[in-house]
Design an enzyme around this catalytic site. Structure first.
Site, short mmCIF file in Angstrom:
data_model
loop_
_atom_site.label_atom_id
_atom_site.label_comp_id
_atom_site.label_asym_id
_atom_site.label_seq_id
_atom_site.Cartn_x
_atom_site.Cartn_y
_atom_site.Cartn_z
N ASP A 128 0.88 -1.17 0.00
CA ASP A 128 0.00 0.00 0.00
C ASP A 128 0.92 1.21 0.00
O ASP A 128 1.57 1.51 1.00
CB ASP A 128 -0.90 0.00 1.24
N HIS A 129 1.00 1.90 -1.13
CA HIS A 129 2.03 2.94 -1.25
C HIS A 129 1.81 4.10 -0.29
O HIS A 129 2.74 4.85 -0.01
CB HIS A 129 2.15 3.43 -2.70
N HIS A 182 -6.21 2.69 1.46
CA HIS A 182 -5.36 3.82 1.87
C HIS A 182 -5.92 4.57 3.09
O HIS A 182 -5.20 4.85 4.06
CB HIS A 182 -5.21 4.82 0.73
#
Length: 496
Positions: free
Chosen positions: A179-180, A242
């Site tokens: 998950d950036h 996110h």
């Protein structure tokens, strides 16, 4: 770092071009890759090694954060890369890949450590993992890790099916869910920031905090992603992953309190009551940065009758002694007024209940992007003077700040899962979201609209107003608007 091989499925894709190869290149420039390191890129296009290396160099020139092109460094980095054309659905292709990889490892003196990165459509995750295991690619004599990109399913049932399929081939500890947002430096620094500042730690609780607001707003529309986005929407594309990860990061302010425990403590929302706690909306035509833009239904590739949400907001409450009674308002949307991701902690003002014109509240703003910083809005005026908020921002390294994929890829190579999503967190997130998806499917939550270039629908303002609160940008414009008495406890019916 141990010698290793990086095998990239989807090597000719957009993510590889924009993020993965630039991140690996920047790590290479900084000396943060193993001294002996091989990259094998896989795709269906008929490249040879030389053509593909030229393709990578072009992507580095366009998307690396480094200013200017360093031809010598690019050539040295590109020499680490080999290209292998294969169809991921062809079992024979994996046999040929194993032979190529073993030959490359022998040439470089590698020890069989292999990281497989799946930058492909999610329906391929399980089958590719199974073929990696069946072909012997996962048995190189060293460690083997599998990194996959979201979406991790499209609902609770499909997420569980994905996990089951992956874990047949790889033990859970070897699967890294990227998950950036968890790779963004300001997010990674949240815990050390709180731990190293006793004052912050002392006030981040329900005694002092009135509410917490987590926002991720974008000015862009769906661009070329209409085919995917019209099936996903803001709830699936941003909120389930996110946004809930950001909630877990800011709420786990106590030692020994992990993200899974935070998510377990969130009160569930019943399907039939979802409309009281969430807001979904879709953008209409408007103006963004002085440019007229079409509404969502007029975007190329979007179904003209689509009910997809491009905006989603929710009120969440935690059954936790530290945060009980503090609402967490989370929102995300496309075609908004500004591009920003931030966490705003709104502190209570003990004078609000005793003075007709009490000073404005204090705020802690964690700016995650586009300009990472901490912003303290502190009332220094006392009771008699004019309000003079103080803004404090640390030095920002700007262009030299490592990007999310750089930090996460290095962690994956080191075997550090700290800033990757854990399967338990993913499942709990889908478990919370599923009743809302059911409400949407059964038309139990209305679809509002908002003009492009705005801060979102009026219904999202009402969500906070019910509790006596306002969004930060409204309070910033008029500090006297929408404040509730100090210490007020929000009473909302939740089903546990």
């Amino acid at each position: 770092m141990q010698p290793s091989a990086f095998v990239l499925f989807g090597g000719t894709g957009d993510l590889a071009k924009r993020k993965i190869f630039p991140a690996l290149y920047n790590l290479f420039l900084d000396g943060k890759l193993p001294e002996r390191f091989a990259i094998v890129a896989l795709g269906r296009k008929p490249f040879n090694d030389e053509l593909f290396r030229q393709h990578v160099k072009e992507s580095l020139g366009r998307f690396s954060r480094r200013e200017g092109a360093n031809a010598a460094a690019m050539a040295e980095f590109a020499a680490c890369i080999q290209y292998h054309a294969m169809d991921a659905g062809d079992p024979q292709g994996y046999e040929r890949l194993r032979s190529l990889l073993e030959q490359r490892e022998e040439e470089l003196g590698l020890t069989g450590n292999r990281l497989f990165y799946l930058s492909v459509a999610p329906e391929h995750f399980g089958p590719i993992a199974a073929r990696i295991r069946q072909s012997g690619l996962a048995d190189g004599g060293g460690w083997t890790r599998l990194v996959i990109e979201k979406p991790f399913g499209h609902d609770l049932a499909s997420a569980r099916a994905l996990s089951a399929a992956l874990h047949v081939s790889f033990p859970p500890e070897d699967v890294y869910y990227i998950d950036h947002y968890l790779g963004k430096p300001m997010v990674q620094n949240l815990q050390s920031l709180i731990a190293s500042n006793p004052v912050l730690k002392a006030v981040l609780n329900n005694r002092y905090v009135a509410n917490v607001q987590i926002t991720a707003s974008e000015t862009v529309g769906v661009e070329e992603r209409a085919g995917y986005y019209d099936r996903a929407g803001a709830l699936r594309d941003m909120f389930q992953n996110h946004m809930l990860q950001l909630l877990m990061m800011i709420a786990r302010r106590a030692e020994g309190y992990d993200k899974r425990q935070v998510m377990e403590s969130v009160y569930p929302v019943n399907r039939d009551e979802a409309a009281n706690h969430v807001v979904r909306a879709q953008y209409t035509a408007g103006s963004v940065a002085g440019r007229t833009v079409p509404g969502y239904l007029q975007e190329p590739g979007v179904d003209p009758g689509s009910a997809t949400d491009t905006y989603f907001a929710a009120r969440l409450m935690l059954d936790d002694p530290i945060w009980r009674g503090v609402p967490f308002y989370i929102r995300t949307g496309k075609r908004m007024k500004e591009k920003a991701t931030k966490i705003v902690v709104v502190f209570k003002n003990p004078l609000e209940s005793r003075l007709p014109e009490a000073p404005a509240r204090n705020y802690l703003i964690v700016n995650i992007q586009p300009n990472p910083s901490l912003d303290f809005r502190l009332n220094l005026s006392g009771l008699d003077g004019e309000l003079q908020p103080l803004s404090l921002q640390p030095a920002n390294r700007g262009e030299e700040e490592p990007e999310a994929y750089e930090l996460l890829l290095r962690d994956a190579l080191l075997g550090d899962p700290t800033f990757f999503a854990k399967w338990e967190e993913i499942e709990l997130s889908w478990k919370w979201v599923q009743p809302i998806l059911d409400a949407f499917a059964n038309r139990l939550a209305p679809l509002h609209t908002y003009p492009a270039g705005s801060n979102g629908p009026a219904a999202a303002d009402h969500l906070l107003a019910e509790d006596g609160h306002v969004w930060f940008e409204t309070a910033e414009a008029n500090p006297a608007v929408g404040v509730s008495p100090a210490g007020e406890t929000i009473s909302v019916a939740y089903e546990h």
